[in-house]
Scaffold this motif. Structure first.
Motif, short mmCIF file in Angstrom:
data_model
loop_
_atom_site.label_atom_id
_atom_site.label_comp_id
_atom_site.label_asym_id
_atom_site.label_seq_id
_atom_site.Cartn_x
_atom_site.Cartn_y
_atom_site.Cartn_z
N GLU A 160 0.83 -1.20 0.00
CA GLU A 160 0.00 0.00 0.00
C GLU A 160 0.87 1.26 0.00
O GLU A 160 0.51 2.28 -0.58
CB GLU A 160 -0.91 -0.03 1.23
N THR A 189 -2.18 -8.30 0.09
CA THR A 189 -2.86 -7.50 -0.92
C THR A 189 -1.84 -6.59 -1.58
O THR A 189 -1.13 -5.87 -0.89
CB THR A 189 -3.97 -6.66 -0.29
N PHE A 249 -0.68 -3.89 -4.96
CA PHE A 249 -1.22 -2.85 -5.83
C PHE A 249 -0.23 -2.60 -6.96
O PHE A 249 0.96 -2.90 -6.82
CB PHE A 249 -1.42 -1.56 -5.03
N ALA A 251 -2.19 2.56 -5.32
CA ALA A 251 -2.92 1.95 -4.21
C ALA A 251 -4.16 2.75 -3.83
O ALA A 251 -4.82 2.45 -2.84
CB ALA A 251 -2.00 1.83 -3.00
N ASN A 271 -8.01 4.76 -4.72
CA ASN A 271 -9.26 4.36 -5.37
C ASN A 271 -9.28 4.76 -6.85
O ASN A 271 -10.21 4.41 -7.56
CB ASN A 271 -10.45 4.98 -4.66
N GLU A 272 -8.25 5.51 -7.30
CA GLU A 272 -8.14 5.80 -8.73
C GLU A 272 -8.08 4.49 -9.51
O GLU A 272 -8.53 4.40 -10.64
CB GLU A 272 -6.85 6.57 -9.02
N ALA A 309 -9.39 1.39 -8.74
CA ALA A 309 -10.25 0.56 -7.90
C ALA A 309 -10.34 -0.88 -8.39
O ALA A 309 -10.79 -1.76 -7.65
CB ALA A 309 -11.64 1.17 -7.83
N ASP A 310 -9.94 -1.15 -9.64
CA ASP A 310 -10.02 -2.51 -10.16
C ASP A 310 -8.70 -3.27 -9.99
O ASP A 310 -8.60 -4.43 -10.36
CB ASP A 310 -10.37 -2.49 -11.66
N PRO A 331 -6.54 -3.81 -7.11
CA PRO A 331 -6.09 -4.59 -5.95
C PRO A 331 -6.02 -6.08 -6.27
O PRO A 331 -6.93 -6.64 -6.89
CB PRO A 331 -7.13 -4.30 -4.88
N LYS A 373 -8.40 -9.23 -6.73
CA LYS A 373 -9.14 -9.28 -5.48
C LYS A 373 -10.58 -8.81 -5.69
O LYS A 373 -11.40 -8.91 -4.78
CB LYS A 373 -8.45 -8.35 -4.47
N ILE A 374 -10.88 -8.29 -6.88
CA ILE A 374 -12.21 -7.73 -7.11
C ILE A 374 -13.13 -8.84 -7.57
O ILE A 374 -12.92 -9.45 -8.62
CB ILE A 374 -12.14 -6.60 -8.16
N CYS A 405 -17.02 -6.39 -4.84
CA CYS A 405 -16.43 -6.27 -3.51
C CYS A 405 -15.08 -6.98 -3.52
O CYS A 405 -14.83 -7.84 -4.35
CB CYS A 405 -17.31 -6.97 -2.46
N PRO A 406 -14.18 -6.64 -2.58
CA PRO A 406 -12.94 -7.40 -2.50
C PRO A 406 -13.22 -8.80 -1.95
O PRO A 406 -13.76 -8.93 -0.85
CB PRO A 406 -12.08 -6.59 -1.52
N GLY A 452 -13.30 -7.58 -12.32
CA GLY A 452 -14.47 -6.94 -11.74
C GLY A 452 -15.77 -7.51 -12.23
O GLY A 452 -15.80 -8.49 -12.98
#
Lengths: 539, 364
Positions: free
Chosen positions: B217, B234, B236, B243, B245-246, B248-249, B251, B288-289, B295-296, B357
């Motif tokens: 992170e 986890t 990134f 890391a 939310n830009e 978000a897909d 992780p 992780k999506i 959701c993760p 996703g």
């Protein structure tokens, strides 16, 4: 100089005359003061929703003065030590500030949230009352449809409000909302991109939800609530059947002074309940969830209670995906069915129920008298079916918590929900219809034969019979003349026709008390016959 | 009962012998209301019972006042600023709630008791008129409306030029009004190259064409030794803001499998054309999506090698290409092709081959 005499006692009269000369208010005002309202506790459920809405407007306005609907990233440096130095959105930061650094801010925030939960809960219970008593029948079909719309708007208001703080839970909710939009065939990606302003989460969604939550949805709610209440005024409230009550009158109290006063007192009581809950019961402690991060979620992520049924349906949906092998291939994900089709159907089909029922029963007459649920078993069965569906779906929305707390396999909970959703509602229909018919039969039995006295008499020929107390006149042989069912409570115990004095006196009401007619005071529903036949004991 | 009000004669309200209540009754009669009962709940005036009720109501009002003062007192003087640990400020919100609730309940019950116990009992009957307006009124209004329609309609019928002109004139105006309100909102999801639904932060295009490192992170890169056997982390994309939310897909879950699980996973991955050669040693990386609702899918069950999404309980089997084995998800979690660069840090060979996703219509 002669002093001009001002007669203070006449001042209000002069003022009132002046107003009437300008606005001709006297006649309509008298009509309003005199308007008669029927009284029954179940007519107050809608008021709870109305009063909650007023509390929501008051507390919500306060919250806007501190909330910053922005997704700009800031680093927290506030009063709550555990989050200091954590990057977060300005929306989340300002909600933390509102909770920790504004005097009474947390109290008003919790009041707003509790009032929102109560608002939707009151709407649901009020709708159940309307449904089960047939209050939606002609001439009130449109008002029922408006009520269903109000539920949908309340749902949207709740969801947008839940999303605003931009904490871990609300971000997860938004992510799921985006996935639901994506699941729509053909236009899904366009809809999601347009609403979020590009890729999820983007920078715009909090600002957009904010304006929807504080302006667009409340304005629509306010307009529809005004029409809803206005129609109740114009069409006059329905009433329960009872002595003196017909389809063409309203028996009750004039709005002023007593009825309005009671409403005021009730508002204060609702307000007090919300204040007590806001003070004592923590709700949505966003500082524990942290800011939203796409990579983080905790177990037992639950939406507010009225969204749980949808979450439950999404959890129970089997993973059936439709592939369309044209060109590069297209697909309809399973999420589409419960979340888009399901929510759409569950909020629109009920809207048309009044017309569906009228068509089925070919009933075109006007109904101002309510029905007891037992008197329309089919409708009661449909309602029981709907509620069973709703309850199974809602429980499934928290099936991971149930599985965890009761040590049940999570997969077993999912399967129980899937099966329960299919067989629960028909079972509920069957059982409630049987119960309704049984209750009907018992009412008519008592009307035909009288109340069971519990006294067993032995006849000269050795036969035992139970002595019944007729509710009305008897024929020459002493047999009761069957009474017609009036659509209201039939007394079924001797205490209820005044055979025994109340057993307990004191702070609580006596356990047995004559059934009160659905009018507030004064009018006993069943006037005990003067020349009641004496019960001859079997001794 | 319904005709009772008709039997009584209209009253001359200027008659000085009338009481005020007589006039009220006359007003009610004109509103088609019959006041059947309106009687005091007490025997005689100034009865003991009445005094007791009045006393109780007064008491409730006083209680409300006292609680209101208490609320103000707490609000102003009770320490309210948040401090860690058990402090007096913990009780600030509960005290506000309790005192305000007592004040409101006091007022509420005082008013209710006043209405229910002190005011006279009342039963009134108001007539209602079902159905519509008188037939004559219906006719007149209906004819008026038809007349209006005819005036406008005939005008158009006699002048066909108008008909076309109205349609051609109004339709664009309607669109012109709607366009700026809605048009600005519309975003083309396919405008980026590659479209954002089909790419993540691991796409080398975001890193100047070089493979993207896997980072923590805080942006620090990861060596294979950093993840112990049976552990997971986890990760990134190692690009600016990777890391946040830009992305978000992006992780991703980096898992260091136990040797026998790794062998099984590798066999399954290599048997699959899209996941072939994507593992590095005993390490595997999955998005992780969740492919269901985004959701993760972050609950890693080490013993059963499953990933569980806590939102809707989809479960994915790590050893079998993260195929969904329970719950509403239909699609497996995409696998990120891994390798280690010259400096010994994990990098993504290329972006995910499969779409990350939740699913959507045009996903090939």
């Amino acid at each position: 100089m002669k002093r001009r005499k001002v007669d203070l006692a006449q001042a209000p009269v002069t003022f009132a005359k002046g107003v009437d000369e300008r606005y001709k208010a006297a006649t309509p005002l008298r009509g309003l003061l005199n308007k008669v309202f029927p009284d029954h506790w179940s007519f107050l459920l809608g008021e709870i929703a109305l009063f909650s809405f007023i509390i929501l407007l008051l507390t919500g306005t306060f919250l806007t003065l501190f909330f910053d609907p922005s997704m700009k990233e800031v680093v927290y440096d506030g009063a709550y030590p555990a989050l200091r130095g954590v990057p977060m959105s300005a929306a989340y930061e300002s909600t933390l500030r509102l909770s920790f650094e504004v005097r009474g801010g947390l109290f008003l925030r919790q009041m707003h949230h509790w009032a929102a939960l109560l608002f939707v809960a009151a709407i649901v219970v009020h709708m159940a009352r309307i449904f089960f008593t047939g209050a939606f029948r002609k001439p009130r079909e449109a008002n029922w449809a408006i009520g269903v719309l109000l539920f949908l708007l309340g749902f949207l208001a709740g969801f947008t409000g839940y999303s605003l703080p931009d904490d871990g839970l609300s971000g997860t909710g938004l992510r799921i909302a985006s996935a639901i939009m994506l699941s729509i065939p053909v236009a899904g990606t366009w809809i999601s991109a347009s609403i979020f302003g590009g890729e999820f989460p983007g920078h715009l969604i909090i600002g957009r939800f904010y304006i929807a939550h504080v302006l667009l949805i409340p304005a629509a709610l306010l307009a529809l609530i005004s029409i809803h209440v206005g129609l109740v005024f114009v069409q006059k409230h329905t009433q329960w059947p009872g002595p003196g009550r017909t389809n063409t009158n309203v028996v009750g109290e004039r709005m002023f002074p007593r009825y309005a006063l009671k409403q005021g007192g009730f508002f204060m009581a609702v307000f007090g309940t919300v204040a007590l809950m806001a003070g004592l019961f923590q709700i949505n402690p966003i500082w524990l969830f942290g800011p939203y991060r796409a990579s983080e979620v905790s177990s037992a992520s639950q939406p507010d209670w009225y969204v749980m049924f949808m979450d439950g349906l999404v959890r129970l949906m089997p993973n059936w995906q439709i592939y369309i092998p044209i060109g590069e291939g297209y697909s309809i994900p399973p999420l589409f069915w419960p979340a888009v089709v399901g929510l759409g159907a569950l909020t629109t089909i009920p809207m048309f129920y009044p017309w569906i029922e009228a068509r089925r029963t070919k009933d075109k007459s006007i109904h101002n008298l309510l029905q007891r649920p037992r008197d329309n078993p089919e409708r009661t069965g449909i309602g029981a079916m709907a509620f069973t569906f709703f309850i199974v779906a809602t429980l499934s929305g928290g099936n991971d918590v149930i599985a965890d707390k009761f040590h049940i396999s999570l997969n077993a909970m999912t399967w129980a929900g899937r099966i329960g959703l299919l067989i629960g509602p028909p079972l509920a229909y069957f059982i409630s219809v049987r119960i309704c018919l049984g209750l009907q039969q018992h009412d008519r039995q008592v009307l035909a034969h009288g109340v069971e006295t519990g006294i067993i008499r032995r006849l000269p020929n050795g036969q035992f019979i139970e002595v019944h107390q007729p509710l009305g006149p008897v024929d020459d042989h002493g047999h009761p003349i069957p009474l017609e069912y009036g659509g209201w409570v039939v007394p079924k115990k001797m205490n209820r026709v005044g055979a025994l004095a109340p057993a307990i006196k004191g702070f609580f009401f006596p356990v047995e008390k004559p059934a009160e007619a659905p009018v507030s005071p004064g009018m006993p529903p069943v006037t005990a016959a003067e020349e009641r036949e004496e019960i001859t004991s079997g001794r | 009962m319904t005709t009772m009000h008709d039997e009584t004669e209209p009253v001359d309200v200027s008659d000085p012998r009338l009481t005020r209540f007589d006039i009220v009754k006359e007003g009610a009669r004109r509103d088609e209301i019959e006041i059947v009962t309106y009687e005091s709940q007490f025997h005689g005036t100034d009865s003991k019972a009445e005094k007791r009720v009045a006393r109780n109501i007064a008491l409730l009002f006083l209680l409300a006042g006292a609680a209101g003062l208490a609320f103000l007192g707490f609000y102003i003087w009770w320490p309210w600023e948040f401090e860690l640990g058990d402090t007096l400020s913990d009780y600030y919100t509960p005290l506000l709630g309790i005192s305000l609730a007592i004040a409101l309940f006091g007022i509420g019950f005082a008013i209710l008791a006043w209405a229910k116990k002190l005011l006279p009992h009342e039963v009134s009957i108001q007539q209602r008129h079902n159905g519509g307006s008188p037939a004559e009124q219906q006719t007149i209004t209906g004819q008026t409306m038809l007349f209006v329609g005819e005036e406008l309609g005939q005008g158009v019928q006699r002048r066909p030029l108008l008909k076309g002109a109205i349609a051609v004139g109004l339709a664009p105006l309607g669109l012109a009004v709607a366009a700026p309100l809605i048009g600005g909102l519309i975003e083309n999801p396919h405008k980026d190259d590659p479209p954002f639904m089909f790419s993540t932060g691991y796409n080398p295009a975001h890193n100047g064409g070089k493979p993207v490192r896997l980072t923590r992170e805080d942006g620090s890169p990861i060596r294979p030794d950093d993840v112990s056997t049976g552990g997971q982390m986890t990760v990134f994309p190692g690009i600016p803001g990777g890391a946040t939310n830009e992305w978000a897909d992006s992780p991703t879950l980096l898992i260091h499998l136990r040797p026998d699980d790794a062998a099984l996973t590798r066999a399954n991955a290599n048997a699959d054309p899209r996941n072939k050669d994507s593992m590095w040693g005993d390490y595997v990386a999955y998005s992780k999506i969740c492919t269901h609702a985004g959701c993760p899918a972050s609950l890693y069950e080490q013993q059963t090698n499953r990933l569980l999404c806590p939102c809707h309980q989809s479960q994915f089997l790590i050893t079998r290409n993260a195929q969904p084995i329970f719950g509403p998800a239909t699609r497996r979690l995409p696998m990120l092709p891994l390798t280690v660069d010259d400096e010994g840090f994990f990098v993504a060979v290329r972006d995910y081959k499969d779409t990350v996703g939740p699913d959507f219509w045009e996903r090939p």
